[in-house]
Structures are given as structure tokens and as C-alpha cells.
Design a protein around this motif. Sequence first.
Motif, short mmCIF file in Angstrom:
data_model
loop_
_atom_site.label_atom_id
_atom_site.label_comp_id
_atom_site.label_asym_id
_atom_site.label_seq_id
_atom_site.Cartn_x
_atom_site.Cartn_y
_atom_site.Cartn_z
N GLY A 177 0.81 -1.21 0.00
CA GLY A 177 0.00 0.00 0.00
C GLY A 177 0.84 1.26 0.00
O GLY A 177 2.07 1.21 -0.11
N PHE A 178 0.18 2.38 0.15
CA PHE A 178 0.85 3.68 0.16
C PHE A 178 1.17 4.14 1.58
O PHE A 178 2.19 4.80 1.81
CB PHE A 178 -0.01 4.73 -0.54
N ASP B 111 6.22 -1.92 2.45
CA ASP B 111 5.82 -2.57 1.21
C ASP B 111 5.57 -1.53 0.13
O ASP B 111 5.73 -0.34 0.34
CB ASP B 111 4.57 -3.45 1.44
N ASP B 112 5.17 -2.01 -1.04
CA ASP B 112 4.97 -1.15 -2.20
C ASP B 112 3.65 -1.52 -2.86
O ASP B 112 3.29 -2.71 -2.91
CB ASP B 112 6.13 -1.33 -3.18
N PRO B 113 2.91 -0.54 -3.40
CA PRO B 113 1.60 -0.85 -3.99
C PRO B 113 1.66 -1.85 -5.15
O PRO B 113 0.67 -2.53 -5.42
CB PRO B 113 1.11 0.51 -4.48
N SER B 114 2.79 -1.95 -5.81
CA SER B 114 2.88 -2.86 -6.95
C SER B 114 3.17 -4.30 -6.54
O SER B 114 3.05 -5.22 -7.36
CB SER B 114 3.97 -2.38 -7.92
N LYS C 138 6.14 7.25 -2.73
CA LYS C 138 5.30 6.29 -3.46
C LYS C 138 4.34 7.04 -4.39
O LYS C 138 4.12 6.62 -5.54
CB LYS C 138 4.53 5.40 -2.49
N PHE C 139 3.75 8.10 -3.89
CA PHE C 139 2.82 8.85 -4.74
C PHE C 139 3.55 9.55 -5.88
O PHE C 139 3.00 9.67 -6.99
CB PHE C 139 2.01 9.84 -3.91
#
Length: 410
Positions: A195-196, A201-204, A299-300
Motif C-alpha cells: 500500500g501507500f 511494502d509497495d503498492p505494486s 510512493k505517490f
Amino acid sequence: MVTLLTGAEVWDGLADAPLGTRDVLVREGRIAEVAEKITAPQGAEVIDLSGHTVTPGFMDCHTHVTVQPALIVPALAQSEAMHTLQTLPVLRTMLLNGFTTIRDLMGADLGYTTVALRDAIAAGLIEGPRMLVAPHMISARGGHGDFSAVLDNQFQNHPRLLEMSCADGCDEIRTRVRTEIRSGADWIKFGASGGFSSPSDDPSQTTYSQEEMDTLVTTARDLGVPATPHGYGDECVRRAVKAGVRSVDHGNLATKDTLQMMIDHGVFLVPTQYTILDDARRADDDAFWAGTPLYKRRKFQKYQKALLDGAEAVAASDVKIAFGTDAGMFPHEENWKEFPMMVSTGITPARALKAATSVAAELLQLDDLGVLAPGKTADIIAMPGNPFSDINVTGKVDFVMKEGIVHKRP
């Protein structure tokens, strides 16, 4: 109890525009009649809603009523009793803002507070929207629902914290799903991607294998409970659809091909665009991000274009959109802002309003709600003006009826 609503433009939850000026007669908690002119029965309360648009009660299919924007750490430092008490005004505010039904997808406590809140509302003990709940998010260790990552090392392997949501491998996943359902879950939510707002972790990233997702969804389905993933990335959405989920929550990085796959499989999308796109559009605004963790902003910035392009793809597609906000990640009283955000991406006002009424009811399998028609439960709201010409009036709801009981009036 008999109530007659008069003078308003009425939208039934299905048409592409208001039907015109109509009266609505409510008797014993149900809609008895909708017509151009209804003579008030003897003893009926008559409420004049001239200048308003009457609609079915709104439904928010993605909330976190026990979560505050500060997220998880303060919640873990509170008793469940305090947690519950702090949620009561949140529930009342959401109801008075016109949201008569919510699907709550994860609490921020180690127990089952949202189950108790759901039952208390249904019993009339407290005021709030009717609730369907997924008490916790089932997550791989290191995934989006593993909140140990935000705690000091000495607490990261605390058994209660891990038991709350973490499950790896098919056997552990089956046990976790069955435990949630035994404890009162209406839905099973699982972390299919990063998630963001989480640091590790990472959204992808796709955090469950196809076999693990298949096991999770099948176990829930065998017990009559639908499943939905927290999922941003394209691959996690595809795996979830293959596994047989009823909806996908977020899905903001899904490609056009994956949206078509959702359409082909009859899967609903709950895109939570306000919380995602507001941050994406301001990714380069230093003042906006002051005091926010750097990892979230990065991330955004990384996914800004993909998120904005993805929103346009959703608007251009025929995927079934159900209204959901992620309220709790931002102040709950702002959840109505999902409407104008959806419209800003090219979704029509009619589609946005259906997403929060008739389409949401279809997703939630609440056939008695989401439409104004004789025989339906009388969840009815009204707002001054016309949301089809000015979507922002959805934030000005000043009449709320739930199950025939008036909770707010002009």
C-alpha cells in the motif's frame, strides 16, 4: 408510524436523472407509495422538502470507523472500551451525513469491536449506519496488514498482533478465515498487495500467491461469506479476480485489460478515489506533505502518472463501480468528497450516485435497499439543490431517514 415527504424532486436510484416532483409515503419503516400527489393519511407527519432532491440513503462500501488518520499505533495503546466509545460520534456523523449503510473493512484493534458496533446499531442501542463488517485484514507477514512493521522490534512478534491478521500458506489462511467468520465477519478482507500508507511494502507488490488467494476465497465462499482484496497493482487484481472475489477495493493501478477482466467476471470495483487521487495530484506540493512520512510521498511521486491515468481508464470503462472511500485514512466526515472526486475523473454524476445507492446495494446483496420504490426499506435522504447539476450538494444532506425513522431534518 406514517410519514409523507412532499415537494421534492425524487431520484429513485436507478434513473439517469430525477423523476420530477414526487411525494413519498412511508409506513412502518417501508416505502408505501411514490406518486406525483399523495393525500396525507390521517395522523401522518408531513415533511415539506421543497427545493430538495430526495434520494435513497447513501452507502459507503469501504470505511474504517474505528481508525483515525494517525493510523494504528495510537489504537493499539487504547483499551477496546475506549476504542468503542471514540467510534460512537463517528458513526453518528456518518449517518447524519446521509450514509445509512456502510461496509467496514478492518478495525484497528485486536478484538472484534466492529462486530459489536454492528450488532448494537441493529439492536437500536446506538445511532449509526447499518454495518457489514470485515473485522480484520488478513495479510501475509510483511504485507500491508502486518502492522508489526510500525512498532518497535520488541513488540513485532507479539502473538495477539500476529493472530489479528497475519497468515501465510494455505493451512494458516484457512484457519484465519474460519476464525474471522466464527467471530462474526460478514466479509473477508485480505491484503493482496502492498500500500501507500504502510512503510515496509509497495503498492505494486503482490503479497499472496494464486494458490493462497484461491484458498482464502474458496474457504470464505464455502461458509457463505464473500471476499474482497486490498489491492492496487495489476497482477494482484488479476489473481484476486481469478480466485473469485466479489469486489476489488482500490484497484487504482489496474490496466484496461484487467478492468475488462473484472467486467467479464462480474466483479465490482470500489476505487476509493478521493484519498488516492488527492494525494497523487499533490505529489509535488511540499506544503501539503509537511509532517507526512517521506516514504508515503515518494510512493505517490513514483506512481502519480499511473494513478491519474488509471482513474481515467475506470471512467471510460463499463466496470461496475461501487462507492467506497477509505474513511478513517482521512477524517470520516469528509467521505462525501468521494462524489466530486469521481466526477472530476470523468465519471458522470448519475454513475457516481448509482455507485452509492443501487450499485452498492447490489454489491452488498442488500436487495431491500438502494432504490426508492414501494415495498423497499425507507432509507431516504435529501439535500438542497440538485446533485446531478452540482455534485457538491452531496455534502449538504439535511434530511436523513433510516428504516422510517427521521434522524435529521431541515
